[in-house]
Design an enzyme around this catalytic site. Structure first.
Site, PDB file in Angstrom:
ATOM      1  CG  ASP A  56      26.023  67.784  58.972  1.00 30.61           C
ATOM      2  OD1 ASP A  56      25.217  66.868  59.227  1.00 30.61           O
ATOM      3  OD2 ASP A  56      25.693  68.982  58.925  1.00 30.61           O
ATOM      4  CG  ASP A  69      16.909  67.768  54.713  1.00 30.10           C
ATOM      5  OD1 ASP A  69      16.957  67.562  55.944  1.00 30.10           O
ATOM      6  OD2 ASP A  69      17.737  67.310  53.910  1.00 30.10           O
TER       7      ASP A  69
END
Length: 254
Positions: free
Chosen positions: A11, A130
């Site tokens: 990330d 997600d």
């Protein structure tokens, strides 16, 4: 049998790798290019970069990160975060990415996935989902905008639809499990694996090597993505592969 893949996930925000819990509480984990090189040496099968801020000013930073990484590593790179138009995909592929991951833009405009697959091929087109479990129910809702916005869309139905639009792979993250180290949401992953014929990457929650094993066996994932256990040196990719091979999971050893 196809070999299973281990994919470290980076990330990235502001040109640095970070790791959070349930998409919050971010800790700095280092320089993305250096970390990518380390994973390449450890034998990672692929690497996923997610630009978690993905603002327009951050886009150039991310292109540079991808370019510098692609110059120094040999494993395939997937890049996601802020991929909104065909030109975004072209820029990332030209910088050295092998695949792009589309999330929010797929929900906003599903035909974008079809355009991406037709222009660049399904093998380049990953749809990231997600998902968070609906309280008290055995179903999961899709969230967008980095996990901030509920959509009301059923995650399993969405995966099926995205396959029909040309997605070549599903990157499936359990928001409930992200960063918790409690293991993947096996029920969510299995539900999506059973519903589609394309590869599913399990993501969110790895805390130990057995969780990877469960992701491949119980949930049936084609690939397992992890961050914390690798970034903070709890285990190397090589250790993970040796463990999985020892338990009979078909894995590529280096």
């Amino acid at each position: 049998m196809l070999t299973r893949r281990i994919i470290p996930c980076l990330d990235v925000t502001g040109g640095r790798v970070v790791k959070g819990v349930q998409f919050l509480e971010l800790r700095d984990a280092g320089d993305p290019v250096e970390i990518a090189e380390a994973y390449d040496l450890q034998g990672a099968d692929e690497l996923t970069f997610l630009d978690i801020t993905a603002s327009s000013d951050g886009r150039d930073t991310m292109v540079d990160v991808v370019r510098h990484t692609a110059e120094r590593v040999f494993m395939p790179l997937t890049v996601g975060g802020g991929i909104r138009v065909v030109e975004d995909i072209r820029r990332m592929l030209n910088a050295g990415a092998d695949k792009v991951s589309i999330n929010t833009a797929a929900v906003s405009r599903p035909e974008f996935v079809n355009e991406a697959a037709e222009r660049f091929g399904s093998q380049c087109t990953v749809v990231a989902i997600d998902a968070r479990q609906v309280p008290g129910e055995q179903r999961w809702e899709v969230y967008t905008h980095g996990g901030r916005k509920p959509t009301g869309i059923d995650a399993v139905e969405w995966a099926v639809r995205m396959e029909s639009y040309g997605a070549g792979e599903i990157l499936l993250t359990s928001m409930d499990r992200d960063g918790t180290k409690d293991g993947y949401d096996l029920a969510l992953t299995r539900a999506v694996v059973d519903a589609v014929s394309i590869p599913v990457i399990a993501s969110g929650g790895v805390g130990n090597l057995e969780h990877l094993y469960d992701g491949f066996t119980t949930a049936g994932a084609s690939a397992c993505l992890a961050a914390s256990i690798f970034h903070f040196r709890q285990h190397t990719v090589q250790e993970a592969k040796q463990y999985l091979q020892g338990r009979g999971v078909p894995i590529r050893m280096v």
